[in-house]
Design a protein around this motif. Structure first.
Motif, short mmCIF file in Angstrom:
data_model
loop_
_atom_site.label_atom_id
_atom_site.label_comp_id
_atom_site.label_asym_id
_atom_site.label_seq_id
_atom_site.Cartn_x
_atom_site.Cartn_y
_atom_site.Cartn_z
N GLU A 156 -13.46 -46.30 -34.10
CA GLU A 156 -14.86 -45.83 -34.11
C GLU A 156 -15.06 -44.79 -33.01
N ASP A 157 -15.69 -43.68 -33.37
CA ASP A 157 -15.97 -42.64 -32.38
C ASP A 157 -16.93 -43.16 -31.32
N LYS A 158 -16.67 -42.81 -30.07
CA LYS A 158 -17.61 -43.23 -29.03
C LYS A 158 -17.57 -42.29 -27.84
N VAL A 159 -18.68 -42.30 -27.12
CA VAL A 159 -18.86 -41.49 -25.92
C VAL A 159 -19.37 -42.42 -24.82
N VAL A 160 -18.69 -42.41 -23.67
CA VAL A 160 -19.04 -43.31 -22.57
C VAL A 160 -19.35 -42.50 -21.33
N GLN A 161 -20.52 -42.72 -20.76
CA GLN A 161 -20.91 -41.99 -19.57
C GLN A 161 -20.97 -42.91 -18.36
N SER A 162 -20.67 -42.34 -17.20
CA SER A 162 -20.79 -43.09 -15.96
C SER A 162 -21.13 -42.14 -14.82
N PRO A 163 -21.83 -42.63 -13.80
CA PRO A 163 -22.49 -43.92 -13.80
C PRO A 163 -23.70 -43.91 -14.74
N LEU A 164 -24.29 -45.06 -14.99
CA LEU A 164 -25.49 -45.11 -15.83
C LEU A 164 -26.71 -44.65 -15.06
N SER A 165 -26.69 -44.84 -13.75
CA SER A 165 -27.79 -44.34 -12.93
C SER A 165 -27.27 -43.96 -11.55
N LEU A 166 -28.01 -43.07 -10.92
CA LEU A 166 -27.58 -42.50 -9.66
C LEU A 166 -28.81 -42.07 -8.88
N VAL A 167 -28.85 -42.42 -7.60
CA VAL A 167 -29.96 -42.00 -6.74
C VAL A 167 -29.37 -41.22 -5.57
N VAL A 168 -29.84 -40.01 -5.37
CA VAL A 168 -29.31 -39.16 -4.30
C VAL A 168 -30.47 -38.51 -3.56
N HIS A 169 -30.13 -37.87 -2.44
CA HIS A 169 -31.14 -37.12 -1.68
C HIS A 169 -31.02 -35.64 -2.01
N GLU A 170 -32.12 -34.96 -1.86
CA GLU A 170 -32.10 -33.51 -2.08
C GLU A 170 -30.99 -32.87 -1.26
N GLY A 171 -30.29 -31.94 -1.88
CA GLY A 171 -29.21 -31.25 -1.19
C GLY A 171 -27.84 -31.84 -1.45
N ASP A 172 -27.81 -33.08 -1.94
CA ASP A 172 -26.52 -33.70 -2.25
C ASP A 172 -25.88 -33.03 -3.47
N THR A 173 -24.58 -33.22 -3.59
CA THR A 173 -23.84 -32.79 -4.78
C THR A 173 -23.49 -34.03 -5.59
N VAL A 174 -23.67 -33.95 -6.90
CA VAL A 174 -23.36 -35.11 -7.76
C VAL A 174 -22.38 -34.71 -8.85
N THR A 175 -21.61 -35.70 -9.28
CA THR A 175 -20.68 -35.52 -10.40
C THR A 175 -20.94 -36.60 -11.43
N LEU A 176 -21.23 -36.17 -12.64
CA LEU A 176 -21.47 -37.10 -13.74
C LEU A 176 -20.26 -37.06 -14.68
N ASN A 177 -19.90 -38.23 -15.18
CA ASN A 177 -18.69 -38.36 -15.98
C ASN A 177 -18.97 -38.68 -17.44
N CYS A 178 -18.12 -38.17 -18.30
CA CYS A 178 -18.23 -38.45 -19.73
C CYS A 178 -16.83 -38.55 -20.32
N SER A 179 -16.51 -39.69 -20.90
CA SER A 179 -15.23 -39.84 -21.60
C SER A 179 -15.52 -40.05 -23.08
N TYR A 180 -14.59 -39.67 -23.91
CA TYR A 180 -14.85 -39.73 -25.35
C TYR A 180 -13.61 -40.13 -26.12
N GLU A 181 -13.86 -40.76 -27.26
CA GLU A 181 -12.81 -41.05 -28.24
C GLU A 181 -13.38 -40.61 -29.58
N VAL A 182 -12.91 -39.50 -30.06
CA VAL A 182 -13.46 -38.94 -31.29
C VAL A 182 -12.31 -38.44 -32.16
#
Lengths: 111, 115
Positions: free
Chosen positions: A1-27
């Motif tokens: 079954e095709d699926k897309v998984v993201q992490s983290p589900l939630s993130l709290v940061v301060h202004e000026g921070d750098t963030v990295t959001l992840n996405c893995s997939y099986e399609v």
């Protein structure tokens, strides 16, 4: 079954921070991966990635795809409160006619 | 260029009642999608139309949900009877054709609350 998984589900940061959001997939029959930003309304398009290793960039946002490892990352540098939103990752389904979305990452940027 | 229009924007009903949502896609867009987005989750495709024909309705709970696009333009999505778990945002999107699913434009959504 095709699926897309993201992490983290939630993130709290301060202004000026750098963030990295992840996405893995099986399609089956992968064609493209898309990133959307969703505030209180409809998702708005950010990037579409089809080739490995080529970074797409728009202002403080950038994204890259790794087709060998089946994942993508979305980077946001120097975050601002206006970046607070849900970030959705999606790929085309096997038939290539519709999108399959991950659950999204909820980003909160505090001032 | 006008975007995808949806109405109503908000709807509150009691369980077992019926509800209908309306969508007007971008002019010239042959493909129309209805998604259900439950709080904390990504949009899930319910049904996809190509003109007035159904392309994919594999995830539509057909015992209570129905959708139509009779003239290949506007579409309505109906829930009858509604359950508590149907509380969600219902998003409509359109694209020129199915091959351009990655170029979908989304409407503002209808937020349904079932009490």
């Amino acid at each position: 079954e095709d699926k897309v998984v993201q992490s983290p589900l939630s993130l709290v940061v301060h202004e000026g921070d750098t963030v990295t959001l992840n996405c893995s997939y099986e399609v089956t029959n992968f064609r493209s991966l898309l990133w959307y930003k969703q505030e209180k309304k409809a998702p708005t398009f950010l990037f579409m990635l089809t080739s490995s290793g080529i970074e797409k960039k728009s202002g403080r946002l950038s994204s890259i795809l790794d087709k060998k490892e089946l994942f993508s990352i979305l980077n946001i540098t120097a975050t601002q409160t206006g970046d607070s939103a849900i970030y959705l990752c999606a790929t085309k389904n096997q038939a290539g006619t519709a999108l399959i979305f991950g659950k999204g990452t909820t980003l909160s940027v505090s001032s | 260029e006008a975007g995808v229009a949806q109405s109503p924007r908000y709807k509150i009903i009691e369980k077992r009642q019926s509800v209908a949502f309306w969508c007007n896609p971008i002019s010239g867009h042959a493909t129309l999608y209805w998604y259900q987005q439950i709080l904390g989750q990504g949009p899930k495709l319910l049904i996809q139309f190509q003109n007035n024909g159904v392309v994919d309705d594999s995830q539509l709970p057909k015992d209570r949900f129905s959708a139509e696009r009779l003239k290949g333009v506007d579409s309505t999505l109906k829930i009858q009877p509604a359950k508590l778990e149907d509380s969600a945002v219902y998003l409509c999107a359109s694209s020129l054709d199915p091959d351009r699913a990655n170029e979908q434009f989304f409407g503002p959504g209808t937020r349904l609350t079932v009490l």
